[in-house]
Design a protein around this motif. Structure first.
Motif, PDB file in Angstrom:
ATOM      1  N   ARG A  52       0.825  -1.215   0.000  1.00  0.00           N
ATOM      2  CA  ARG A  52       0.000   0.000   0.000  1.00  0.00           C
ATOM      3  C   ARG A  52       0.858   1.262   0.000  1.00  0.00           C
ATOM      4  O   ARG A  52       0.529   2.262  -0.655  1.00  0.00           O
ATOM      5  N   ASP A  53       1.971   1.232   0.761  1.00  0.00           N
ATOM      6  CA  ASP A  53       2.878   2.378   0.791  1.00  0.00           C
ATOM      7  C   ASP A  53       3.506   2.611  -0.586  1.00  0.00           C
ATOM      8  O   ASP A  53       3.596   3.749  -1.068  1.00  0.00           O
ATOM      9  N   VAL A  54       3.932   1.515  -1.208  1.00  0.00           N
ATOM     10  CA  VAL A  54       4.535   1.614  -2.544  1.00  0.00           C
ATOM     11  C   VAL A  54       3.513   2.150  -3.542  1.00  0.00           C
ATOM     12  O   VAL A  54       3.818   3.021  -4.362  1.00  0.00           O
ATOM     13  N   ALA A  55       2.278   1.638  -3.458  1.00  0.00           N
ATOM     14  CA  ALA A  55       1.220   2.081  -4.364  1.00  0.00           C
ATOM     15  C   ALA A  55       0.956   3.573  -4.223  1.00  0.00           C
ATOM     16  O   ALA A  55       0.825   4.299  -5.229  1.00  0.00           O
ATOM     17  N   LYS A  56       0.890   4.050  -2.972  1.00  0.00           N
ATOM     18  CA  LYS A  56       0.628   5.467  -2.719  1.00  0.00           C
ATOM     19  C   LYS A  56       1.754   6.332  -3.269  1.00  0.00           C
ATOM     20  O   LYS A  56       1.515   7.362  -3.911  1.00  0.00           O
ATOM     21  N   ALA A  57       3.007   5.897  -3.032  1.00  0.00           N
ATOM     22  CA  ALA A  57       4.165   6.665  -3.497  1.00  0.00           C
ATOM     23  C   ALA A  57       4.265   6.656  -5.024  1.00  0.00           C
ATOM     24  O   ALA A  57       4.715   7.628  -5.639  1.00  0.00           O
ATOM     25  N   ALA A  58       3.836   5.573  -5.638  1.00  0.00           N
ATOM     26  CA  ALA A  58       3.910   5.456  -7.101  1.00  0.00           C
ATOM     27  C   ALA A  58       2.698   6.060  -7.796  1.00  0.00           C
ATOM     28  O   ALA A  58       2.689   6.228  -9.025  1.00  0.00           O
ATOM     29  N   GLY A  59       1.662   6.360  -7.019  1.00  0.00           N
ATOM     30  CA  GLY A  59       0.461   6.943  -7.597  1.00  0.00           C
ATOM     31  C   GLY A  59      -0.384   5.931  -8.355  1.00  0.00           C
ATOM     32  O   GLY A  59      -1.056   6.274  -9.330  1.00  0.00           O
ATOM     33  N   VAL A  60      -0.346   4.675  -7.893  1.00  0.00           N
ATOM     34  CA  VAL A  60      -1.135   3.614  -8.527  1.00  0.00           C
ATOM     35  C   VAL A  60      -1.911   2.879  -7.443  1.00  0.00           C
ATOM     36  O   VAL A  60      -1.734   3.117  -6.246  1.00  0.00           O
ATOM     37  N   SER A  61      -2.748   1.936  -7.847  1.00  0.00           N
ATOM     38  CA  SER A  61      -3.523   1.168  -6.877  1.00  0.00           C
ATOM     39  C   SER A  61      -2.676   0.028  -6.304  1.00  0.00           C
ATOM     40  O   SER A  61      -1.747  -0.449  -6.959  1.00  0.00           O
ATOM     41  N   PRO A  62      -2.992  -0.435  -5.080  1.00  0.00           N
ATOM     42  CA  PRO A  62      -2.294  -1.605  -4.527  1.00  0.00           C
ATOM     43  C   PRO A  62      -2.422  -2.825  -5.434  1.00  0.00           C
ATOM     44  O   PRO A  62      -1.491  -3.639  -5.518  1.00  0.00           O
ATOM     45  N   ALA A  63      -3.576  -2.947  -6.116  1.00  0.00           N
ATOM     46  CA  ALA A  63      -3.774  -4.090  -7.021  1.00  0.00           C
ATOM     47  C   ALA A  63      -2.770  -4.061  -8.164  1.00  0.00           C
ATOM     48  O   ALA A  63      -2.253  -5.107  -8.592  1.00  0.00           O
ATOM     49  N   THR A  64      -2.449  -2.865  -8.670  1.00  0.00           N
ATOM     50  CA  THR A  64      -1.468  -2.730  -9.752  1.00  0.00           C
ATOM     51  C   THR A  64      -0.084  -3.163  -9.290  1.00  0.00           C
ATOM     52  O   THR A  64       0.642  -3.861  -9.996  1.00  0.00           O
ATOM     53  N   VAL A  65       0.285  -2.736  -8.065  1.00  0.00           N
ATOM     54  CA  VAL A  65       1.589  -3.145  -7.512  1.00  0.00           C
ATOM     55  C   VAL A  65       1.634  -4.653  -7.331  1.00  0.00           C
ATOM     56  O   VAL A  65       2.631  -5.309  -7.659  1.00  0.00           O
ATOM     57  N   SER A  66       0.552  -5.217  -6.834  1.00  0.00           N
ATOM     58  CA  SER A  66       0.487  -6.661  -6.632  1.00  0.00           C
ATOM     59  C   SER A  66       0.626  -7.410  -7.959  1.00  0.00           C
ATOM     60  O   SER A  66       1.355  -8.395  -8.065  1.00  0.00           O
ATOM     61  N   ARG A  67      -0.066  -6.908  -8.993  1.00  0.00           N
ATOM     62  CA  ARG A  67       0.007  -7.543 -10.309  1.00  0.00           C
ATOM     63  C   ARG A  67       1.408  -7.420 -10.900  1.00  0.00           C
ATOM     64  O   ARG A  67       1.905  -8.327 -11.549  1.00  0.00           O
TER      65      ARG A  67
END
Length: 335
Positions: free
Chosen positions: A14-29
């Motif tokens: 979630r932290d990575v997603a927020k910093a990258a400006g994407v959804s947690p689902a995108t980071v997970s994928r």
């Protein structure tokens, strides 16, 4: 050091997603590789993870994904030259390549498309089953036709202006004082490249008041064997021609072999013009005069297309061609 350890431990997807400006689902994928994540988003995720000290247990390789090349066969040397050029350029783009064999009657290709993390698809055959392209499009996978005209308006195409190329090729022979020209053609289909080339030939003949030569158009697969067979058939039928314009270099080479087998010399008795400028054309004996298709530029455009993250309308990109003069065309001395 302790602060860095705490940051590394506390950082989450979630932290990575927020910093990258994407959804947690995108980071997970992205980390799982379960579906395609574009280059721009991949870089955002990597940069955010690096700043936060986040290390996923299945850390993603920093490549750009998999490109699939659909091939029904390697019967034409043009296809082999395209494959060679893709392999030579691929490392610069950090793509991986898989070759997916297919037939228009079978659906085995679906297994590869479903199981592999495909970033893009290149195909070479204009007569590919439209259902194959529809299936790939349904998976939201970018697709491009290399070296021909796509019959699907949602698919990109890179090719030469086939009508103009054939027009210039026919005009080149006419200006060498050839008036009876045998055309060796693939079977035409709708608005494909063969249809365009035949239109170009007819346009040039009409401009020089040489129309009405339909009996000098022979149709078949664009192979060496077919070039030989069709030329020999025309010779046995006593058809009068002083030049051959073949729509592939292999056809042209087969025609030359048939002419030699029947006691005719190229270009003294009959001139022969090919199309493609495959790698073997200049090594053939005699070296083949042909219309050059820029395979290197085709492939570069295809791979650049997969790098482009922006949305745009479907493109139909035409590259310049040129006539490469070697040793198989000469002025007609019989006029």
């Amino acid at each position: 050091m302790a602060n860095n350890d705490r940051k590394e431990i506390s950082a989450t997807i979630r932290d990575v997603a927020k910093a990258a400006g994407v959804s947690p689902a995108t980071v997970s994928r992205y980390y799982s590789g379960s579906s395609v994540v574009g280059t721009e988003l991949s870089n955002q995720i990597e940069n955010a993870a690096e700043k936060l000290g986040y290390i996923h247990k299945y850390r993603k390789r920093k490549d750009r994904g998999v490109i699939a090349l659909l091939l029904s066969d390697l019967e034409l040397s043009f296809y082999g030259d395209v494959v060679k050029e893709i392999l030579e350029q691929l490392s610069r783009y950090r793509f991986r390549l898989i070759i997916i064999p297919y037939s228009n009657e079978e659906s085995d290709y679906k297994h590869f498309i479903t199981e592999m993390n495909i970033e893009g698809v290149i195909y070479l055959d204009e007569n590919i089953n439209p259902d194959i392209l529809k299936y790939i499009h349904s998976k939201n996978i970018k697709t491009i036709m290399c070296g021909g005209v796509s019959q699907n308006d949602k698919v990109e195409s890179v090719h030469v202006n086939d009508l103009l190329a054939a027009y210039e090729g026919m005009k080149y022979l006419i200006q060498l004082k050839h008036e009876k020209i045998l055309v060796l053609s693939d079977f035409e289909n709708k608005m494909d490249s063969t249809f365009q080339r035949l239109m170009g030939c007819r346009k040039a003949l009409e401009e020089y008041s040489l129309q009405g030569q339909e009996e000098l158009i022979a149709y078949g697969k664009m192979t060496y064997e077919m070039g030989y067979r069709l030329t020999e058939k025309m010779l046995k039928a006593k058809k009068d021609f002083t030049a051959v314009f073949a729509f592939s270099d292999e056809m042209a080479m087969g025609a030359i072999k048939a002419l030699f087998a029947n006691g005719l010399e190229v270009p003294r008795d009959i001139s022969v013009l090919g199309f493609d400028d495959i790698a073997f054309a200049e090594k053939y004996n005699p070296p083949l005069t042909t219309i050059h298709q820029p395979i290197k530029a085709f492939v570069t455009q295809c791979l650049d297309f997969f790098m482009n993250e922006t949305e745009h309308k479907t493109l139909d990109i035409m590259f310049p061609f040129r006539i490469i003069e070697r040793s198989t065309c000469a002025e007609n001395k019989r006029v």
